[in-house]
Structures are given as structure tokens and as C-alpha cells.
Design an enzyme around this catalytic site. Structure first.
Site, mmCIF file in Angstrom:
data_model
loop_
_atom_site.group_PDB
_atom_site.id
_atom_site.type_symbol
_atom_site.label_atom_id
_atom_site.label_comp_id
_atom_site.label_asym_id
_atom_site.label_seq_id
_atom_site.Cartn_x
_atom_site.Cartn_y
_atom_site.Cartn_z
ATOM 1 N NE ARG A 172 20.500 15.969 29.490
ATOM 2 C CZ ARG A 172 20.945 14.768 29.133
ATOM 3 N NH1 ARG A 172 21.375 14.547 27.895
ATOM 4 N NH2 ARG A 172 20.926 13.762 29.998
ATOM 5 C CG ASP A 173 18.115 12.080 28.025
ATOM 6 O OD1 ASP A 173 18.227 11.972 26.809
ATOM 7 O OD2 ASP A 173 18.486 11.202 28.818
ATOM 8 C CG ASN A 232 15.405 9.286 29.461
ATOM 9 O OD1 ASN A 232 16.415 9.152 30.142
ATOM 10 N ND2 ASN A 232 15.349 10.100 28.413
ATOM 11 C CB CYS A 253 22.456 8.422 23.955
ATOM 12 S SG CYS A 253 24.166 8.925 23.696
ATOM 13 C CG HIS A 300 17.693 5.501 28.029
ATOM 14 N ND1 HIS A 300 17.567 6.312 26.923
ATOM 15 C CD2 HIS A 300 18.349 6.248 28.947
ATOM 16 C CE1 HIS A 300 18.128 7.493 27.165
ATOM 17 N NE2 HIS A 300 18.609 7.469 28.394
ATOM 18 C CG HIS A 353 19.746 8.575 32.885
ATOM 19 N ND1 HIS A 353 19.302 9.883 32.929
ATOM 20 C CD2 HIS A 353 19.668 8.202 31.578
ATOM 21 C CE1 HIS A 353 18.981 10.281 31.703
ATOM 22 N NE2 HIS A 353 19.196 9.271 30.864
#
Length: 312
Positions: free
Chosen positions: A15-16, A249, A240, A209, A207
Site C-alpha cells: 500500500r504505502d 518508510n 506520503c 519514515h 509508522h
């Protein structure tokens, strides 16, 4: 800190990671990679997001991906949902957990959700009500929790206000996201400690980064404060789309290796993880950011020299 000796890593590259790539990953390749990921021992994988295809075209095949991947028993499949329509799609796709999208600051929220933070939270009410009649679980998030690119440091009072609203909604599983990599170990400890004092029955995850190279130090700081759940992305993919200069990430291989070197179990197959990370690095060399892919594991020893090699 030493009593637990175990952490849970959630893989978010499908996803990310994939949503940040300049071009969409072909559906067949997504399915193949996710199936590989699901063989590495993860207890939870963030597979996709059910956003409008015009907003994030890289996720336009979310329904098909969930339909076609091989689902191993005992693995939680998580997806990001922005609204009721997204939740309905997630339920139809048999997603186990839906993660709500929320920004800590009004500026980032306007850019991300076209609404201020508390206005966006009002929109969560029908999602939570809908989920009550279905087995799907709802988790919350706070993006830019440790620093906003528009407003700077986010005061703890804002986090408390957000968590009070989550508590009213019945959502107590909260992801704290360092979306732009502005956190440091002290800010991680301060915010995590403050929220745990106010809401001791909440379950928090981090989460992180690695925008400024602080992600693993921040993970260790979170662990010291009792956090045992962390998100990461293979080969360090991610970023993002609604935050300037956001980068990937923390690489899954880096956080797994780091914790394992500290004697903290992840229960993951690092060699399998590295195989997938190398594949992603080969395909997306400009998007990957991983220390382990550059240097290898600490246990990868070289042949010892028998004599000094003189230069010059």
C-alpha cells in the site's frame, strides 16, 4: 525494556510503498509480491487502500488484488479506507482490518482529506457504525504525529483531543505516524508516554519514515516506552503524496535486522524478506532506501586476509 524481547512488524509496501511509485505496479506483479510477502511470517500486512482511483491510481486494482491473492490462515489483511464507500469495498473484499485516515494538523488534513482534523473525524461515525454489523475491525491513525511540514511540532494536547474523539467512537487501536520523518527519540518518548498516561487501554503502533535517517533510533525509543507494533516497507519504499519532500518508510529488512541484532525477536524470515527487497530494488532503484541492501547483514562475514594489502 528487556522483559518483552519480541515485536510485531506489519508490512506496508503493497500500500504505502506502491502508492508512492511514479507508475502503477502491474496487478499480476502486485499479487506475486504480496504472495511472497505472506510467506515471510508477517502477522499483519497492509495490502492496499480503497481510495478513489482518481486520487491514487496506483491503488485502482484493490478489489482484484484482494480477490486473487493467496490468504494464509492467521494473517490479518489490513487496508486503508477514507470513507464509507471505501469501507463497503473493503468489507466486500473480506479485509480483516480497516485503517482510518486522519492528520494531526488542520493544514495537512486539508491537503489530504479536504477537511480540518475534527471535521474529518465526524466523517468516521458512519464507518464505525457500519463496521459494528460486520466482522471487520476498525483501527485509527494520526498522520504527521511527530511533526507537520506546514505547522511544525504538534503539541501533545492536540493528540489528546484526537484520542478522546477516537475513544468516543470506540476506536482504541491507534497508529502514530512520523509521516515526514521529523521525529527524534525524545519526541517519540514524550508523545508515546503522554498518550499512554492519558489512554492506558489504547493499543499504539508506530509508522516510521526514514526521511532524515532517524527511523530505527525512533523505533528503539518507542520500544523502550512499551511499543511492540511497528510498520515498515520492503526496500524502504513509500512516502506520503500529500507531504512535501516525504520519503520512504523504514525498510523492513533494516528494522527486522536491527531488532534481531538486539536480541528482540520478530519471528520473520529475514532471508526471504531480503530476496523480495532485492527484487524491488532492482525494479525501482530510485525509490528504494535500505541500509541492509547496501551493506548486508552483520553476520555476512568476508574471507579474512592472510596478509596486509598495501596501497600506493
Amino acid at each position: 525494556m528487556d522483559a518483552r524481547k519480541e515485536v510485531i512488524i506489519t508490512e506496508v509496501s503493497p500500500r504505502d510503498g506502491f502508492q508512492s511509485l511514479p507508475q502503477a505496479v502491474p496487478t499480476e506483479m502486485k499479487i506475486e509480491i504480496i504472495n511472497y510477502i505472506l510467506q515471510c511470517g508477517f502477522k499483519q500486512v497492509e495490502v492496499t487502500s480503497f481510495v478513489h482511483p482518481k486520487a491514487v491510481p496506483q491503488m485502482s486494482d484493490a478489489d482484484e488484488v484482494l480477490q486473487r491473492i493467496t490468504r494464509p490462515e492467521g494473517v490479518i489483511l489490513r487496508a486503508l479506507v477514507p470513507n464509507l464507500r471505501g469501507l463497503e469495498r473493503a468489507i466486500a473484499a473480506r479485509v480483516d482490518k480497516a485503517k482510518l485516515m486522519l492528520s494531526a494538523t488542520d493544514s495537512h488534513s486539508m491537503n489530504n482529506a479536504n477537511a480540518k482534523t475534527m471535521e474529518a473525524m465526524k466523517g468516521f461515525e458512519p464507518l464505525v457504525l457500519r463496521a459494528e454489523s460486520d466482522p471487520i475491525k476498525i483501527s485509527g491513525s494520526i498522520s504527521v504525529a511527530f511533526g507537520c511540514p506546514y505547522e511544525g511540532i504538534v503539541p501533545i494536547e492536540k493528540h489528546i483531543e484526537i484520542c478522546k474523539r477516537y475513544e468516543q467512537l470506540g476506536v482504541r487501536d491507534i497508529s502514530l505516524a512520523d509521516t515526514t520523518g521529523m521525529a527524534n527519540p525524545e519526541s517519540i518518548k514524550r508523545i508515546v508516554y503522554g498518550l499512554q498516561q492519558e489512554f492506558p487501554d489504547f493499543h499504539y503502533s508506530l509508522h516510521l519514515h526514514n526521511t532524515r535517517g532517524m527511523a530505527f533510533a525512533n523505533a528503539v525509543a518507542g520500544y523502550a516506552e512499551g511499543i511492540v507494533d511497528f510498520d515498515s516497507s520492503l526496500a524502504g519504499l513509500g512516502g506520503c503524496p500529500y507531504a512535501p519532500n516525504a520519503s520512504g518508510n523504514i525498510a523492513t529488512e533494516d528494522i527486522v535486522h536491527g531488532f534481531e541484532e538486539m536480541g528482540i525477536k520478530t519471528n520473520l524470515d529475514l532471508d526471504k524478506i531480503l530476496d523480495i527487497a532485492k527484487l524491488l530494488q532492482e525494479k525501482y532503484p530510485d525509490e528504494s532506501d535500505s541500509f541492509l541492501l547496501k551493506a548486508g547483514k552483520c553476520s555476512d562475514l568476508a574471507i579474512a586476509p592472510t596478509e596486509q594489502i598495501k596501497l600506493g
